[in-house]
Design a protein around this motif. Structure first.
Motif, PDB file in Angstrom:
ATOM      1  N   GLU A   1     -11.203  20.420   8.845  1.00 49.18           N
ATOM      2  CA  GLU A   1     -10.201  21.408   8.432  1.00 49.18           C
ATOM      3  C   GLU A   1      -8.761  20.931   8.571  1.00 49.18           C
ATOM      4  O   GLU A   1      -7.844  21.542   8.012  1.00 49.18           O
ATOM      5  N   LEU A   2      -8.516  19.826   9.278  1.00 49.46           N
ATOM      6  CA  LEU A   2      -7.146  19.394   9.548  1.00 49.46           C
ATOM      7  C   LEU A   2      -6.637  18.311   8.607  1.00 49.46           C
ATOM      8  O   LEU A   2      -5.472  17.931   8.670  1.00 49.46           O
ATOM      9  N   GLU A   3      -7.490  17.807   7.747  1.00 46.17           N
ATOM     10  CA  GLU A   3      -7.064  16.715   6.874  1.00 46.17           C
ATOM     11  C   GLU A   3      -6.100  17.225   5.804  1.00 46.17           C
ATOM     12  O   GLU A   3      -6.192  18.363   5.346  1.00 46.17           O
ATOM     13  N   ALA A   4      -5.188  16.338   5.387  1.00 46.45           N
ATOM     14  CA  ALA A   4      -4.151  16.729   4.430  1.00 46.45           C
ATOM     15  C   ALA A   4      -3.916  15.611   3.426  1.00 46.45           C
ATOM     16  O   ALA A   4      -4.506  14.531   3.511  1.00 46.45           O
ATOM     17  N   ASN A   5      -3.037  15.875   2.457  1.00 44.71           N
ATOM     18  CA  ASN A   5      -2.618  14.833   1.526  1.00 44.71           C
ATOM     19  C   ASN A   5      -1.145  15.020   1.190  1.00 44.71           C
ATOM     20  O   ASN A   5      -0.554  16.064   1.476  1.00 44.71           O
ATOM     21  N   ILE A   6      -0.562  13.984   0.605  1.00 44.21           N
ATOM     22  CA  ILE A   6       0.864  13.999   0.283  1.00 44.21           C
ATOM     23  C   ILE A   6       1.086  13.385  -1.094  1.00 44.21           C
ATOM     24  O   ILE A   6       0.178  12.825  -1.700  1.00 44.21           O
ATOM     25  N   HIS A   7       2.319  13.477  -1.555  1.00 43.48           N
ATOM     26  CA  HIS A   7       2.781  12.748  -2.734  1.00 43.48           C
ATOM     27  C   HIS A   7       3.475  11.491  -2.202  1.00 43.48           C
ATOM     28  O   HIS A   7       4.554  11.569  -1.606  1.00 43.48           O
TER      29      HIS A   7
ATOM     30  N   ALA B   1       0.817  -1.212   0.000  1.00 39.62           N
ATOM     31  CA  ALA B   1       0.000   0.000   0.000  1.00 39.62           C
ATOM     32  C   ALA B   1       0.851   1.262   0.000  1.00 39.62           C
ATOM     33  O   ALA B   1       0.388   2.321  -0.412  1.00 39.62           O
ATOM     34  N   THR B   2       2.094   1.173   0.444  1.00 36.34           N
ATOM     35  CA  THR B   2       2.928   2.359   0.632  1.00 36.34           C
ATOM     36  C   THR B   2       3.026   3.226  -0.620  1.00 36.34           C
ATOM     37  O   THR B   2       2.897   4.450  -0.552  1.00 36.34           O
ATOM     38  N   LEU B   3       3.260   2.606  -1.771  1.00 33.09           N
ATOM     39  CA  LEU B   3       3.366   3.361  -3.020  1.00 33.09           C
ATOM     40  C   LEU B   3       2.164   3.137  -3.934  1.00 33.09           C
ATOM     41  O   LEU B   3       2.164   3.588  -5.078  1.00 33.09           O
ATOM     42  N   ARG B   4       1.144   2.454  -3.421  1.00 32.92           N
ATOM     43  CA  ARG B   4      -0.027   2.163  -4.245  1.00 32.92           C
ATOM     44  C   ARG B   4      -1.298   2.640  -3.544  1.00 32.92           C
ATOM     45  O   ARG B   4      -2.388   2.106  -3.745  1.00 32.92           O
ATOM     46  N   ASN B   5      -1.133   3.662  -2.697  1.00 26.52           N
ATOM     47  CA  ASN B   5      -2.267   4.246  -1.995  1.00 26.52           C
ATOM     48  C   ASN B   5      -2.751   5.493  -2.735  1.00 26.52           C
ATOM     49  O   ASN B   5      -2.350   5.760  -3.865  1.00 26.52           O
ATOM     50  N   ALA B   6      -3.597   6.276  -2.073  1.00 22.69           N
ATOM     51  CA  ALA B   6      -4.142   7.485  -2.695  1.00 22.69           C
ATOM     52  C   ALA B   6      -3.465   8.753  -2.194  1.00 22.69           C
ATOM     53  O   ALA B   6      -3.816   9.851  -2.627  1.00 22.69           O
ATOM     54  N   GLY B   7      -2.502   8.610  -1.268  1.00 23.43           N
ATOM     55  CA  GLY B   7      -1.784   9.776  -0.774  1.00 23.43           C
ATOM     56  C   GLY B   7      -2.586  10.640   0.178  1.00 23.43           C
ATOM     57  O   GLY B   7      -2.368  11.852   0.254  1.00 23.43           O
ATOM     58  N   PHE B   8      -3.496  10.023   0.934  1.00 22.79           N
ATOM     59  CA  PHE B   8      -4.307  10.778   1.889  1.00 22.79           C
ATOM     60  C   PHE B   8      -3.634  10.789   3.259  1.00 22.79           C
ATOM     61  O   PHE B   8      -3.142   9.759   3.721  1.00 22.79           O
ATOM     62  N   LEU B   9      -3.627  11.945   3.903  1.00 20.87           N
ATOM     63  CA  LEU B   9      -3.230  12.045   5.307  1.00 20.87           C
ATOM     64  C   LEU B   9      -4.506  12.317   6.094  1.00 20.87           C
ATOM     65  O   LEU B   9      -4.784  13.440   6.509  1.00 20.87           O
ATOM     66  N   CYS B  10      -5.299  11.276   6.265  1.00 17.86           N
ATOM     67  CA  CYS B  10      -6.588  11.446   6.936  1.00 17.86           C
ATOM     68  C   CYS B  10      -6.643  10.582   8.184  1.00 17.86           C
ATOM     69  O   CYS B  10      -5.863   9.649   8.349  1.00 17.86           O
ATOM     70  N   PHE B  11      -7.563  10.914   9.060  1.00 18.76           N
ATOM     71  CA  PHE B  11      -7.682  10.157  10.307  1.00 18.76           C
ATOM     72  C   PHE B  11      -9.104   9.683  10.557  1.00 18.76           C
ATOM     73  O   PHE B  11      -9.441   9.246  11.649  1.00 18.76           O
ATOM     74  N   GLY B  12      -9.946   9.738   9.520  1.00 17.50           N
ATOM     75  CA  GLY B  12     -11.291   9.194   9.635  1.00 17.50           C
ATOM     76  C   GLY B  12     -12.361  10.245   9.431  1.00 17.50           C
ATOM     77  O   GLY B  12     -12.130  11.434   9.612  1.00 17.50           O
TER      78      GLY B  12
ATOM     79  N   MET C   1      -2.571  -2.351   9.402  1.00 17.95           N
ATOM     80  CA  MET C   1      -2.729  -0.911   9.564  1.00 17.95           C
ATOM     81  C   MET C   1      -4.142  -0.419   9.247  1.00 17.95           C
ATOM     82  O   MET C   1      -4.424   0.775   9.314  1.00 17.95           O
ATOM     83  N   GLY C   2      -5.045  -1.308   8.867  1.00 21.61           N
ATOM     84  CA  GLY C   2      -6.450  -0.948   8.727  1.00 21.61           C
ATOM     85  C   GLY C   2      -6.766   0.074   7.660  1.00 21.61           C
ATOM     86  O   GLY C   2      -7.716   0.845   7.796  1.00 21.61           O
ATOM     87  N   GLY C   3      -5.975   0.096   6.589  1.00 19.18           N
ATOM     88  CA  GLY C   3      -6.276   0.990   5.480  1.00 19.18           C
ATOM     89  C   GLY C   3      -5.785   2.411   5.648  1.00 19.18           C
ATOM     90  O   GLY C   3      -5.990   3.242   4.770  1.00 19.18           O
ATOM     91  N   MET C   4      -5.137   2.714   6.779  1.00 20.31           N
ATOM     92  CA  MET C   4      -4.608   4.064   6.997  1.00 20.31           C
ATOM     93  C   MET C   4      -3.176   3.995   7.514  1.00 20.31           C
ATOM     94  O   MET C   4      -2.818   4.600   8.523  1.00 20.31           O
ATOM     95  N   GLY C   5      -2.347   3.253   6.784  1.00 19.86           N
ATOM     96  CA  GLY C   5      -0.974   3.049   7.214  1.00 19.86           C
ATOM     97  C   GLY C   5      -0.134   4.306   7.251  1.00 19.86           C
ATOM     98  O   GLY C   5       0.776   4.423   8.069  1.00 19.86           O
ATOM     99  N   VAL C   6      -0.421   5.272   6.374  1.00 17.86           N
ATOM    100  CA  VAL C   6       0.353   6.515   6.392  1.00 17.86           C
ATOM    101  C   VAL C   6       0.205   7.198   7.746  1.00 17.86           C
ATOM    102  O   VAL C   6       1.160   7.761   8.284  1.00 17.86           O
ATOM    103  N   ALA C   7      -0.984   7.129   8.317  1.00 15.41           N
ATOM    104  CA  ALA C   7      -1.236   7.745   9.621  1.00 15.41           C
ATOM    105  C   ALA C   7      -0.852   6.828  10.778  1.00 15.41           C
ATOM    106  O   ALA C   7      -0.270   7.276  11.774  1.00 15.41           O
TER     107      ALA C   7
END
Length: 383
Positions: A177-183, A65-76, A364-370
Motif C-alpha cells: 500500500e505504500l508504493e508510489a510513482n513520480i514524473h 538512469a535519472t531521466l531514463r527510468n520508469a518513474g517508480f518510487l518503490c522499495f522492493g 544504486m542497484g536499480g533503485m536510485g530514486v529511492a
C-alpha cells in the motif's frame, strides 16, 4: 615575467568571468548530474553553507538512469526480498528495503507532491498460474518482510485481483500500500530549482577525463579545460569505471516500452512481475509503461549502450499481451533504455568510499530514486 603555462593558476582557455564564477576556489566538485550527484551537492551545501559547490555532467541532460527510468518510487517486492536473502543474506535484503523506504521519505520532505507528480497508488506483485510455488513462498515470507516495517501490514495478499485490479482471475497478487510513482522529468526540474536556490552551480556538457590527488585537493582535466577543487565526489553510477576502473561497479541496461493511450485501461498503481525484473505503470495520458527483462539476456544487457535490443523488446511486448494487457489491442509509441549499476555478483547495495580527496557514491542497484537521497545524506553527515 614571461608567460608560462605552468605559472597560470588556471587553464588559459577560461575567461576571467568563467573562472571567477564557476572554477575559482572550488570546495566541492560533483561529477555526475543525476539524482545522486545533485542531492549530494545539495546536502553538502546545507551542511557547509559557505562552501563553493559545482556539479558537472557530460550530457545536456542526465542520461544514465535519472531521466531514463520508469518513474517508480518503490522499495522492493516480497519475491525480490527472498531472492536477495537467498543470494546474500536476510540482513542484507532487509537493510536494502529499509534504506530504500527511508530514502523515499527524504524525497517527500524535499519536494511538494504535485511538483514531482508523486502518487501513492500502491504496488502489486503479479504471479502467473505457473508460479504457484513462488507465490506460496512469498505468502510464507510476508511476516518476515513486514517485520522490517515494524510488523505493520505493508505487504498483503490481494483477495480478489480480478475485481480490484481488473486482472484475470487466475493471477495471484501481493500488494504493497505504500508504493508510489513520480514524473521523472518533473523531479529533475525541481532538483535543478533546489540547487539554483541553494547557490550551487550546474554545468552540462563537461566530461572529466582525469583526476589527480594532490596534498590540498584534486586537479582535474576536462573537456572544457583543467581546474582544481578541494574535494571531488564521483556520482556517475553506471559510468563509474570510466574514471575509477578498479571499483566493483558494472552497468546494466534497463529497457522500456510505452504504449499508445489506452482509454479503457485505468489501473492505478505499480505492477511487478518475475521478482521485480518486469515493472508496469499507467501514465497520465492513458498509456502504459512496461520495463525490465535484463534477466533474459544478462550478458548482452551488461552494457552502457543506450540502444534497445530485439530480444528484450519482443519479451516486453509478450509480457504485455500475456500478463497485463490480455485481450487489449495496443501499439508501442515509445522505446528507450536507461543504464543502472550493480556489482559483479549482482550486488545492489551502494558503494561509498574515499581515495584521498576523491570520494565516490555509486552503484544504486536499480533503485536510485529511492537509494540516492539516503545514501547522499549519510555520506555528507559522515564528513
Amino acid at each position: 615575467m614571461e608567460f608560462s603555462q605552468k605559472n597560470t593558476p588556471h587553464s588559459p582557455s577560461y575567461s576571467f568571468w568563467e573562472y571567477d564564477i564557476w572554477f575559482r576556489d572550488l570546495d566541492l566538485l560533483v561529477v555526475g548530474g543525476g539524482i545522486t550527484g545533485c542531492l549530494t551537492a545539495y546536502f553538502y551545501k546545507q551542511r557547509f553553507p559557505l562552501a563553493k559547490v559545482l556539479v558537472v555532467d557530460k550530457d545536456p541532460l542526465p542520461r544514465g538512469a535519472t531521466l531514463r527510468n520508469a518513474g517508480f518510487l518503490c522499495f522492493g517486492s516480497v519475491s525480490e526480498y527472498l531472492d536477495d536473502a537467498a543470494n546474500h543474506s536476510s540482513d542484507y535484503a532487509a537493510a536494502l528495503m529499509k534504506d530504500r523506504f527511508e530514502g523515499l521519505q527524504i524525497l517527500k520532505t524535499l519536494f511538494e507532491t504535485k511538483d514531482i507528480g508523486l502518487k501513492i497508488d500502491g504496488g502489486y506483485e503479479v504471479f502467473m498460474p505457473s508460479e504457484t510455488e513462488v507465490f506460496e513462498k512469498c505468502l510464507y515470507g510476508l511476516r518476515e518482510v513486514n517485520q522490517i516495517f515494524g510488523n505493520n501490514n505493508v505487504f498483503k495478499a490481494t483477495l480478489d485481483p480480478e475485481l480490484k485490479l481488473g486482472l484475470p482471475k487466475r493471477h495471484k497478487v501481493i500488494e504493497n500500500e505504500l508504493e508510489a510513482n513520480i514524473h521523472s522529468g518533473k523531479l529533475v526540474r525541481e532538483i535543478h530549482k533546489l540547487l539554483q536556490a541553494s547557490g550551487i552551480g550546474v554545468l552540462h556538457g563537461i566530461s572529466i577525463c582525469k583526476m589527480e590527488n594532490i596534498h590540498d585537493g584534486v586537479v582535474l582535466d576536462s573537456s572544457y579545460g583543467s581546474f582544481k577543487t578541494r574535494e571531488v565526489v564521483v556520482a556517475t553510477n553506471a559510468f563509474t569505471r570510466d574514471l575509477l576502473p578498479e571499483l566493483n561497479v558494472y552497468p546494466n541496461r534497463g529497457q522500456i516500452v510505452v504504449t499508445s493511450p489506452l482509454p479503457h485501461f485505468k489501473r492505478a498503481g505499480n505492477f511487478h512481475y518475475d521478482a521485480g525484473y518486469f515493472y508496469l505503470r499507467h501514465l497520465e495520458d492513458g498509456s502504459v509503461l512496461l520495463g525490465g527483462g535484463r534477466n533474459l539476456d544478462r550478458e548482452s544487457e551488461q552494457t552502457s549502450d543506450l540502444s534497445v535490443s530485439p530480444v528484450i523488446q519482443n519479451a516486453l511486448e509478450k509480457i504485455l499481451r500475456e500478463v497485463f494487457l490480455v485481450d487489449e489491442d495496443f501499439s508501442i509509441a515509445h522505446r528507450w533504455s536507461g543504464v543502472m549499476a550493480f556489482g559483479s555478483e549482482n550486488e545492489k547495495a551502494p558503494l561509498v568510499g574515499t581515495l584521498g580527496n576523491i570520494h565516490y557514491i555509486v552503484r544504486m542497484g536499480g533503485m536510485g530514486v529511492a537509494m540516492a537521497p539516503i545514501t547522499a545524506k549519510r555520506f555528507v553527515d559522515s564528513l
